[in-house]
Design a protein around this motif. Structure first.
Motif, PDB file in Angstrom:
ATOM      1  N   GLY A   1     -79.390  -0.226 -46.440  1.00  0.00           N
ATOM      2  CA  GLY A   1     -80.066  -1.851 -46.729  1.00  0.00           C
ATOM      3  C   GLY A   1     -80.296  -2.226 -48.197  1.00  0.00           C
ATOM      4  O   GLY A   1     -81.169  -1.066 -48.869  1.00  0.00           O
ATOM      5  N   GLY A   2     -80.311  -3.173 -48.538  1.00  0.00           N
ATOM      6  CA  GLY A   2     -80.848  -4.141 -49.974  1.00  0.00           C
ATOM      7  C   GLY A   2     -79.896  -3.390 -51.055  1.00  0.00           C
ATOM      8  O   GLY A   2     -80.372  -3.642 -52.199  1.00  0.00           O
ATOM      9  N   GLU A   3     -78.306  -2.650 -51.044  1.00  0.00           N
ATOM     10  CA  GLU A   3     -77.669  -2.334 -51.904  1.00  0.00           C
ATOM     11  C   GLU A   3     -76.153  -2.721 -51.881  1.00  0.00           C
ATOM     12  O   GLU A   3     -76.076  -3.500 -50.711  1.00  0.00           O
ATOM     13  CB  GLU A   3     -77.624  -0.883 -52.280  1.00  0.00           C
ATOM     14  CG  GLU A   3     -79.359  -0.041 -51.906  1.00  0.00           C
ATOM     15  CD  GLU A   3     -78.811   1.027 -52.891  1.00  0.00           C
ATOM     16  OE1 GLU A   3     -79.737   1.967 -53.218  1.00  0.00           O
ATOM     17  OE2 GLU A   3     -77.409   1.856 -52.460  1.00  0.00           O
ATOM     18  N   VAL A   4     -76.108  -2.808 -52.823  1.00  0.00           N
ATOM     19  CA  VAL A   4     -74.306  -3.324 -52.420  1.00  0.00           C
ATOM     20  C   VAL A   4     -73.446  -1.536 -53.158  1.00  0.00           C
ATOM     21  O   VAL A   4     -73.898  -1.168 -54.106  1.00  0.00           O
ATOM     22  CB  VAL A   4     -73.710  -4.556 -53.324  1.00  0.00           C
ATOM     23  CG1 VAL A   4     -72.613  -4.662 -53.857  1.00  0.00           C
ATOM     24  CG2 VAL A   4     -75.045  -5.479 -53.455  1.00  0.00           C
ATOM     25  N   THR A   5     -72.404  -1.471 -51.674  1.00  0.00           N
ATOM     26  CA  THR A   5     -71.788  -0.010 -51.940  1.00  0.00           C
ATOM     27  C   THR A   5     -70.318  -0.996 -52.612  1.00  0.00           C
ATOM     28  O   THR A   5     -69.493  -1.443 -51.521  1.00  0.00           O
ATOM     29  CB  THR A   5     -71.956   0.409 -50.462  1.00  0.00           C
ATOM     30  OG1 THR A   5     -72.968   0.649 -50.407  1.00  0.00           O
ATOM     31  CG2 THR A   5     -71.482   1.814 -51.027  1.00  0.00           C
ATOM     32  N   ALA A   6     -69.960   0.247 -53.035  1.00  0.00           N
ATOM     33  CA  ALA A   6     -68.661  -0.750 -53.382  1.00  0.00           C
ATOM     34  C   ALA A   6     -67.699   0.286 -52.756  1.00  0.00           C
ATOM     35  O   ALA A   6     -68.012   1.400 -52.556  1.00  0.00           O
ATOM     36  CB  ALA A   6     -68.280  -0.683 -55.425  1.00  0.00           C
ATOM     37  N   LEU A   7     -66.548  -0.004 -52.283  1.00  0.00           N
ATOM     38  CA  LEU A   7     -65.530   0.475 -51.777  1.00  0.00           C
ATOM     39  C   LEU A   7     -64.156   0.029 -52.537  1.00  0.00           C
ATOM     40  O   LEU A   7     -63.581  -0.184 -52.567  1.00  0.00           O
ATOM     41  CB  LEU A   7     -65.350  -0.183 -50.426  1.00  0.00           C
ATOM     42  CG  LEU A   7     -64.330   0.617 -49.181  1.00  0.00           C
ATOM     43  CD1 LEU A   7     -64.908   2.397 -49.287  1.00  0.00           C
ATOM     44  CD2 LEU A   7     -64.365   0.348 -48.083  1.00  0.00           C
ATOM     45  N   MET A   8     -63.945   1.296 -52.972  1.00  0.00           N
ATOM     46  CA  MET A   8     -62.402   1.922 -54.244  1.00  0.00           C
ATOM     47  C   MET A   8     -61.713   2.348 -53.714  1.00  0.00           C
ATOM     48  O   MET A   8     -61.679   3.341 -52.802  1.00  0.00           O
ATOM     49  CB  MET A   8     -63.351   2.237 -55.712  1.00  0.00           C
ATOM     50  CG  MET A   8     -64.775   1.057 -55.878  1.00  0.00           C
ATOM     51  SD  MET A   8     -64.427  -0.537 -56.243  1.00  0.00           S
ATOM     52  CE  MET A   8     -62.763  -0.213 -57.729  1.00  0.00           C
ATOM     53  N   GLY A   9     -60.165   2.222 -54.780  1.00  0.00           N
ATOM     54  CA  GLY A   9     -58.959   2.669 -53.561  1.00  0.00           C
ATOM     55  C   GLY A   9     -57.824   1.995 -54.040  1.00  0.00           C
ATOM     56  O   GLY A   9     -58.687   0.745 -54.326  1.00  0.00           O
ATOM     57  N   GLU A  10     -57.265   2.647 -54.405  1.00  0.00           N
ATOM     58  CA  GLU A  10     -55.927   2.420 -55.023  1.00  0.00           C
ATOM     59  C   GLU A  10     -55.061   0.690 -54.209  1.00  0.00           C
ATOM     60  O   GLU A  10     -55.606   1.167 -52.883  1.00  0.00           O
ATOM     61  CB  GLU A  10     -54.932   3.482 -55.436  1.00  0.00           C
ATOM     62  CG  GLU A  10     -54.796   4.356 -56.647  1.00  0.00           C
ATOM     63  CD  GLU A  10     -53.631   4.638 -56.664  1.00  0.00           C
ATOM     64  OE1 GLU A  10     -52.956   5.244 -57.855  1.00  0.00           O
ATOM     65  OE2 GLU A  10     -53.786   5.889 -56.638  1.00  0.00           O
ATOM     66  N   ASN A  11     -54.062   0.282 -54.534  1.00  0.00           N
ATOM     67  CA  ASN A  11     -53.260  -0.067 -52.998  1.00  0.00           C
ATOM     68  C   ASN A  11     -53.109   0.415 -52.034  1.00  0.00           C
ATOM     69  O   ASN A  11     -52.120   1.633 -52.046  1.00  0.00           O
ATOM     70  CB  ASN A  11     -52.453  -1.130 -53.395  1.00  0.00           C
ATOM     71  CG  ASN A  11     -53.455  -2.090 -54.480  1.00  0.00           C
ATOM     72  OD1 ASN A  11     -52.176  -2.754 -55.802  1.00  0.00           O
ATOM     73  ND2 ASN A  11     -53.792  -2.893 -54.289  1.00  0.00           N
ATOM     74  N   GLY A  12     -53.682   0.033 -51.075  1.00  0.00           N
ATOM     75  CA  GLY A  12     -53.301   1.124 -49.575  1.00  0.00           C
ATOM     76  C   GLY A  12     -54.119   2.580 -49.508  1.00  0.00           C
ATOM     77  O   GLY A  12     -53.298   3.223 -48.773  1.00  0.00           O
TER      78      GLY A  12
END
Ligand SMILES: Nc1ncnc2c1ncn2[C@@H]1O[C@H](COP(=O)(O)OP(=O)(O)OP(=O)(O)O)[C@@H](O)[C@H]1O
Ligand SMILES: [Mg+2]
Length: 500
Positions: free
Chosen positions: A32-43
């Motif tokens: 909570g109170g944070e931005v979590t990036a979800l990263m990875g290549e296409n697919g």
């Protein structure tokens, strides 16, 4: 190790589609109170994971915890009850309703006695929610009359009325202008202050390092790991995503240019092109920079015969041409990869192979006027391999491909035509770092073959990185031209906003 209880924890999640293991034992947490990036290549499985979380897809295995308690998500409504909302890229707002009506859609409080919805109250309450995210759109406005960035705000305000605790944004900025993106970031800051956990997906690295606190990384459906933003840099994040270092991310090739192939003079069109004059040579990449709405795509569409020119001249190899529609443009060897690929670029219910050869039927016609399937399929397979298009095979339906992979298919389709003049509009939008490099190399190859390339792009690094020359547009006009070497982010911006 973080000792806090995460707002969201996904544990051991797997998802199988026919022929594809999209997710394999994935773990992701968000606070909570944070931005979590979800990263990875296409697919890699990002959108699939978020669709599971928001109740669009069912998972095959795994558990989801909200605030430490297991959440049994049974569908979209059920996900909303757990406080999970996804802000869709294809906005789900209704254009013929007002902002206020949209914010409370399906959630209106009717007057206990009359059964009627009190519009005044709706407007007042909408204002409160819009204020919470620092947004001042007039709630009485029709949603059909507001821009995409504002529509997104309406969706976010709507999420707040449902007590959202986890808000998912899947590539939210792809269709936004620079100004709209800045406003979105302010809204995100306000959501953080309210203790909401935001999950943010984007292929734009700068955005990740601007607004995210942590990253979670997937590769090929598998979980790679996480990191605090302050502990990593761009190179480290890339190697987590692709499993290796990418040297020379934007490769420039110096090639001797040939003759002028396309000459445009004083071109005007009512759609927003105002006296454009420029030329492109064989073996040259002309980068076209400018703010959104500066007339870049309109210029491309006018050359491509999609829009009518009202005055001006177009010459190809010295010959004046009068292109009346896109078929004629293709005959003249011009191709245009549109920025709005969903709408203009592909047929979702056809296969990858069919999408690629659809515009190329003439090229594969044999002497009996039927399609030489072998030849066509050989090319299809070549591009699937060359562009690393992630699909089980060429017969997979386009709609089952991830967003970035759909884009690669559409680009392949145009490359297969081997046009003399290729106009690409935001060619790497939504494309992962590794595949971006492949696309630059393909453009470089075309350049080496003596083709002329016009590349419209809002990605500064890309424009500066692979162009031989940069043309800047502002309000439908060409506001200046810069040679590679003399161009910088500042000099481009100055011309883009019309300061000389
Ligand atoms: N409905 C479906 N049917 C079959 N395969 C699917 C379906 N949806 C997704 N896939 C496959 O699952 C994998 C993961 O796709 P997903 O859309 O989650 O990727 P992504 O990480 O969001 O990629 P991108 O960055 O390109 O958006 C891909 O191989 C994709 O082709
Ligand atoms: Mg996706």
């Amino acid at each position: 190790m973080d000792k806090r209880i995460p707002m969201l924890k996904m544990e051991g999640v797997s998802k199988i589609f026919p022929g594809v293991k999209a997710l394999d034992n994935v773990n992701v947490t968000a606070y909570g109170g944070e931005v979590t990036a979800l990263m990875g290549e296409n697919g890699a499985g990002k959108s699939t994971l978020m669709k599971i979380l928001s109740g669009v897809y069912e998972k095959n295995e795994g558990k989801v915890f909200i605030d430490g308690t297991e959440a049994k998500i049974k569908g979209i409504k059920s996900a909303e009850e757990y406080g999970i909302t996804i802000i869709h890229q294809e906005m789900s707002v209704l254009n013929n309703l007002t902002v206020a009506e949209n914010i409370f859609l399906g959630n209106e409080k009717s007057n206990k006695f009359t059964g009627k919805i009190n519009n005044k109250e709706l407007v007042e309450r909408s204002k409160l929610f819009l204020e919470q995210i620092g947004c001042n759109i007039d709630p009485n406005k029709l949603v059909g009359n507001i821009n995409i960035g504002e529509k997104q705000m309406v969706e976010i305000a709507k999420a707040l009325t449902k007590n959202a605790r986890v808000i998912i944004m899947d590539e939210p900025t792809t269709a936004l202008t620079e100004v709209e993106t800045k406003s979105l970031f302010i809204v995100i800051e306000n959501l953080k202050k309210k203790g909401i956990a935001i999950i943010y997906i984007s292929h734009r690295m700068e955005e990740i390092f601007t607004i995210c606190d942590r990253v979670e990384v997937l590769r090929d459906g598998k979980y790679v790991g996480n990191a605090l933003i302050e502990d990593i840099d761009k190179d480290k994040l890339i190697s987590m995503m692709v499993g290796r270092k990418i040297e020379e991310q934007i490769p420039y090739r110096d090639i001797k240019k040939g003759n002028v192939i396309l000459e445009v003079s004083n071109l005007c069109s009512p759609q927003g092109v105002n006296n454009a004059t420029f030329e492109v040579k064989e073996g040259e990449i002309l980068g076209v920079a400018g703010l959104m709405g500066s007339g870049r795509s309109e210029l491309a569409k006018t050359i491509f015969g999609e829009y009518k020119k009202t005055s001006g001249k177009i010459k190809i190899k010295g010959q004046e041409v009068d292109i009346k529609n896109i078929h004629e443009a293709i005959e003249y060897g011009i191709c245009y990869l549109s920025e709005d690929r969903k709408k203009e670029g592909c047929v979702l219910n056809l296969s990858v192979a069919d999408n690629m050869i659809l515009s190329n039927l003439k090229k594969y016609e044999n002497k009996w006027k039927s399609i030489d399937k072998n030849k066509a399929m050989k090319d299809v397979d070549y591009y699937i391999e060359k562009m690393k298009i992630k699909t089980p095979n060429r017969e997979q339906l386009m709609k089952n491909l991830s967003g970035g992979n759909q884009q690669k298919v559409i680009l392949a389709k145009w490359l297969m035509l081997s046009p003399e003049i290729l106009i690409v509009d935001e060619p790497t939008r939504g494309i992962d770092v590794g595949a971006k490099k492949e696309i630059y190399e393909l453009l470089n190859e075309l350049k080496k073959m003596g083709k002329a390339i016009i590349m419209i792009s809002s990605d500064m690094a890309e424009v500066l990185g692979i162009s031989d020359r940069i043309m800047v547009m502002s309000e439908g006009k060409v506001s200046g031209e810069l040679l590679r070497g003399e161009a910088s982010q500042e000099s481009i911006m100055k011309l883009a906003v019309g300061i000389n």
